[in-house]
Design an enzyme around this catalytic site. Structure first.
Site, short mmCIF file in Angstrom:
data_model
loop_
_atom_site.label_atom_id
_atom_site.label_comp_id
_atom_site.label_asym_id
_atom_site.label_seq_id
_atom_site.Cartn_x
_atom_site.Cartn_y
_atom_site.Cartn_z
N PHE A 152 40.57 11.34 -17.75
CA PHE A 152 40.22 11.59 -19.15
C PHE A 152 38.84 12.19 -19.33
O PHE A 152 38.55 12.84 -20.33
CB PHE A 152 40.32 10.29 -19.98
CG PHE A 152 39.13 9.38 -19.82
CD1 PHE A 152 37.97 9.59 -20.57
CD2 PHE A 152 39.14 8.32 -18.92
CE1 PHE A 152 36.86 8.77 -20.42
CE2 PHE A 152 38.03 7.50 -18.76
CZ PHE A 152 36.89 7.72 -19.51
N LYS A 176 49.25 17.61 -14.88
CA LYS A 176 49.51 16.39 -15.65
C LYS A 176 48.15 15.87 -16.11
O LYS A 176 47.43 15.21 -15.36
CB LYS A 176 50.21 15.36 -14.75
CG LYS A 176 51.09 14.34 -15.47
CD LYS A 176 50.38 13.50 -16.50
CE LYS A 176 49.56 12.39 -15.91
NZ LYS A 176 48.78 11.67 -16.96
N GLU A 179 46.60 11.18 -20.49
CA GLU A 179 47.28 10.99 -21.78
C GLU A 179 46.29 10.65 -22.90
O GLU A 179 46.65 10.63 -24.07
CB GLU A 179 48.39 9.92 -21.68
CG GLU A 179 47.95 8.56 -21.14
CD GLU A 179 48.00 8.47 -19.61
OE1 GLU A 179 47.38 9.34 -18.95
OE2 GLU A 179 48.59 7.53 -19.09
N SER A 229 40.53 7.12 -10.97
CA SER A 229 39.94 5.89 -10.44
C SER A 229 40.42 5.64 -9.00
O SER A 229 41.48 6.14 -8.60
CB SER A 229 40.33 4.72 -11.34
OG SER A 229 41.73 4.60 -11.38
N CYS A 284 31.60 10.99 -13.43
CA CYS A 284 31.64 10.48 -12.05
C CYS A 284 30.29 10.68 -11.37
O CYS A 284 30.00 10.03 -10.37
CB CYS A 284 32.73 11.15 -11.25
SG CYS A 284 32.55 12.94 -11.23
N GLU A 382 32.09 -0.03 -10.80
CA GLU A 382 31.91 1.17 -11.62
C GLU A 382 32.09 0.79 -13.08
O GLU A 382 33.15 0.31 -13.47
CB GLU A 382 32.94 2.24 -11.23
CG GLU A 382 32.74 3.53 -12.00
CD GLU A 382 33.84 4.57 -11.75
OE1 GLU A 382 35.02 4.19 -11.59
OE2 GLU A 382 33.51 5.77 -11.74
P1 NAD Z 1 42.76 6.89 -14.05
O1 NAD Z 1 42.85 6.64 -12.59
O2 NAD Z 1 43.11 5.79 -14.98
O3 NAD Z 1 43.74 8.11 -14.45
C1 NAD Z 1 43.73 9.33 -13.74
C2 NAD Z 1 45.12 9.96 -13.83
O4 NAD Z 1 46.06 9.09 -13.19
C3 NAD Z 1 45.60 10.15 -15.26
O5 NAD Z 1 46.25 11.39 -15.37
C4 NAD Z 1 46.56 8.98 -15.49
O6 NAD Z 1 47.61 9.30 -16.36
C5 NAD Z 1 47.10 8.73 -14.08
N1 NAD Z 1 47.44 7.32 -13.87
C6 NAD Z 1 46.84 6.23 -14.44
N2 NAD Z 1 47.42 5.09 -14.00
C7 NAD Z 1 48.39 5.46 -13.14
C8 NAD Z 1 49.34 4.73 -12.35
N3 NAD Z 1 49.39 3.40 -12.36
N4 NAD Z 1 50.19 5.42 -11.56
C9 NAD Z 1 50.14 6.77 -11.52
N5 NAD Z 1 49.28 7.51 -12.26
C10 NAD Z 1 48.41 6.88 -13.04
O7 NAD Z 1 41.30 7.47 -14.31
P2 NAD Z 1 40.60 7.76 -15.72
O8 NAD Z 1 40.24 6.47 -16.35
O9 NAD Z 1 41.40 8.74 -16.50
O10 NAD Z 1 39.28 8.53 -15.23
C11 NAD Z 1 38.08 7.88 -14.88
C12 NAD Z 1 37.95 7.71 -13.38
O11 NAD Z 1 37.95 9.00 -12.74
C13 NAD Z 1 36.63 7.06 -12.99
O12 NAD Z 1 36.89 6.11 -11.99
C14 NAD Z 1 35.80 8.24 -12.44
O13 NAD Z 1 34.81 7.87 -11.51
C15 NAD Z 1 36.87 9.06 -11.81
N6 NAD Z 1 36.42 10.44 -11.63
C16 NAD Z 1 36.07 10.83 -10.38
C17 NAD Z 1 35.60 12.12 -10.16
C18 NAD Z 1 35.23 12.58 -8.78
O14 NAD Z 1 34.88 13.74 -8.61
N7 NAD Z 1 35.30 11.71 -7.79
C19 NAD Z 1 35.51 13.01 -11.25
C20 NAD Z 1 35.87 12.57 -12.52
C21 NAD Z 1 36.33 11.27 -12.70
#
Ligand code: NAD
Length: 440
Positions: A152, A176, A179, A229, A284, A382
């Site tokens: 997000f 994808k 959401e 994450s 991040c 985090e």
């Molecule tokens: P998230 O892991 O909740 O979601 C990421 C994606 O995975 C979304 O598209 C979501 O729909 C999908 N998803 C969520 N739960 C799922 C499940 N159980 N099974 C399959 N798919 C699933 O992450 P977020 O809250 O949207 O984003 C924040 C996180 O992203 C933070 O931890 C941040 O550090 C990380 N991030 C890392 C970087 C990097 O370069 N390492 C960059 C940006 C963000």
């Protein structure tokens, strides 16, 4: 609530309404109300997006590099001309202030610009007489359908880390998005079409775990790029590779800033403010832990605290410095870390829960803790919000050991006037990327 518009999919070059009957709410975080629904794809929609990308692949793979390059240039020009629109879309669903939204578009645009060099990037190599009488050559070829799953916090930039290069290289893509803020992806797909991209090369499939699982297991998807994450990154990596796909999966982060006694404290305090509270800490690369090497900790805390008083928290479209958090659930989670830090005995120098903002948005003001210790959850985990923690140590060695023992990485920066200390930092800090600021 039921007459809110629904963000559907973008498949085969057209917006496709949701047919699954499953939706989630999309909020305007500054107002604290749902303004849209987003479609959550079912199996038929997943199949349709992958089929569209698969059908478009042969012709796109065979399209000349020169033509692909032209489309990338046209996309870059359109994006540059209309990025203000995209920034509004990002702010309306993510909440970050417009300048942060424009900043993320600029970072994404840099990747588009890099991808315009695709004829050069796709060059192979040739070795004559590698073995007696045997010449060896290598070429770069597209893989096929590539799935991109994004978080997000950067609804435009993170997708743009991947799809411009994947597409310029001749692959076709199913994106994808998160959401929580799905509209930026649809806007980018429509713009790319306007730039001349053939239908089906870039598809946007909105959804949740079902859509992700569909991409991870489908035999026609060759590779996956994921950012999000750490637990989900692990899941995506394991599931995708088990199904024979190439997977890159980037997870969560916790970034340190080490301030040595000889550093410029004004510069360090400015950097702490920008890196800690930009995008409300939902980055991040946000600085989260500041390791202050004594005797400068109190002086540094005073400087950061005084700058925090000037940060205006509010609606990202109305000249604020810091917007709301993305959802109420996330706001409450970050607030619960503040409570945990207090209970654990850290000194709460500034409490963001007390911020006064008009309206019912998901606001939390900038927060500063001092005297944080490594066993506290505000240090170990985090937080992904506007919370800075100061850890006081007595020596440079202690600071290095602390950074290296933390399970999370991403980036670390150092403030010092000593080039030797900076060099040591570069060589001894183990986390992924090191930024060194030596103001000499
Ligand atoms: P998230 O892991 O909740 O979601 C990421 C994606 O995975 C979304 O598209 C979501 O729909 C999908 N998803 C969520 N739960 C799922 C499940 N159980 N099974 C399959 N798919 C699933 O992450 P977020 O809250 O949207 O984003 C924040 C996180 O992203 C933070 O931890 C941040 O550090 C990380 N991030 C890392 C970087 C990097 O370069 N390492 C960059 C940006 C963000």
């Amino acid at each position: 609530m039921t007459n809110l518009p629904t963000v559907g999919h973008f498949i085969s070059g057209h917006r496709q309404p949701s047919t699954s009957g499953r939706t989630a709410e999309v909020f305007d975080p500054a107002l604290g109300v749902a303004t849209k629904h987003v479609a959550l794809a079912n199996q038929a929609e997943i199949e349709s997006a992958i089929k569209s990308a698969n059908a478009a692949f042969p012709a796109w793979r065979d399209t000349s590099l020169a033509k692909r390059q032209q489309v990338m240039f046209a996309f870059r020009e359109l994006l540059n001309a209309r990025k203000g629109e995209l920034a509004q879309i990002i702010t309306a669903e993510h909440g970050k202030v417009l300048s942060d939204a424009l900043g993320e578009i600029t970072r994404g645009q840099e990747v588009v610009e890099f991808a315009t060099g695709i004829p050069h990037l796709m060059k192979g190599s040739y070795s004559e007489n590698a073995s007696t009488g045997v010449d060896v050559y290598s070429t770069r070829q597209p893989l096929g359908v590539v799935g991109v799953i994004s978080p997000f916090n950067f609804p435009a930039m993170v997708p743009m880390w991947f799809f411009p290069l994947a597409i310029a290289a001749g692959n076709t893509v199913v994106l994808k998005p998160s959401e929580k803020d799905p509209s930026a992806a649809i806007w980018l797909a429509e713009l790319f079409k306007e730039a001349g991209l053939p239908d089906g090369v870039f598809n946007v499939l909105n959804g949740d775990k079902e859509a992700v699982d569909g991409l991870l297991t489908h035999p026609d998807v060759a590779a996956i790029s994921f950012v999000g994450s750490t637990p989900i990154a692990n899941y995506v990596y394991e599931t995708g590779t088990k199904h024979g796909k190439r997977v890159q999966a980037l997870g969560g982060a916790k970034n340190h800033m080490v301030v040595l006694p000889d550093s410029d404290l004004e510069l360090a305090a400015d950097a702490a403010i920008n890196a800690g509270f930009g995008s409300a800490g939902e980055r991040c690369m946000a600085i989260s832990a500041i390791v202050a090497v004594e005797p400068i900790a109190s002086a540094l805390v005073a400087r950061i605290k005084s700058r925090m008083a000037d940060i205006k928290t509010g609606d990202g479209t109305k000249g604020s410095d810091m917007g709301p958090l993305v959802t109420k659930v996330h706001r409450d989670k970050v607030a619960s870390y503040i409570e945990a830090g207090e209970k654990a005995g850290a000194t709460l120098v500034k409490d963001g829960r007390k911020v006064k903002v008009d309206g019912e948005g998901f606001f939390l003001g900038p927060t500063l803790f001092d005297n944080v210790t490594p066993d506290m959850s505000i240090y170990k985990e985090e937080i992904f919000g506007p919370v800075l923690s100061i850890l006081r140590v007595n020596t440079y060695d202690e600071a290095l050991a602390l950074v290296n023992s933390h399970p999370y990485g991403n980036g670390t920066s150092i403030f010092t006037n000593d080039g030797g200390a900076a060099r040591r930092f570069q060589n001894e800090v183990e986390v992924g990327m090191v930024g060194i600021n030596v103001p000499i």
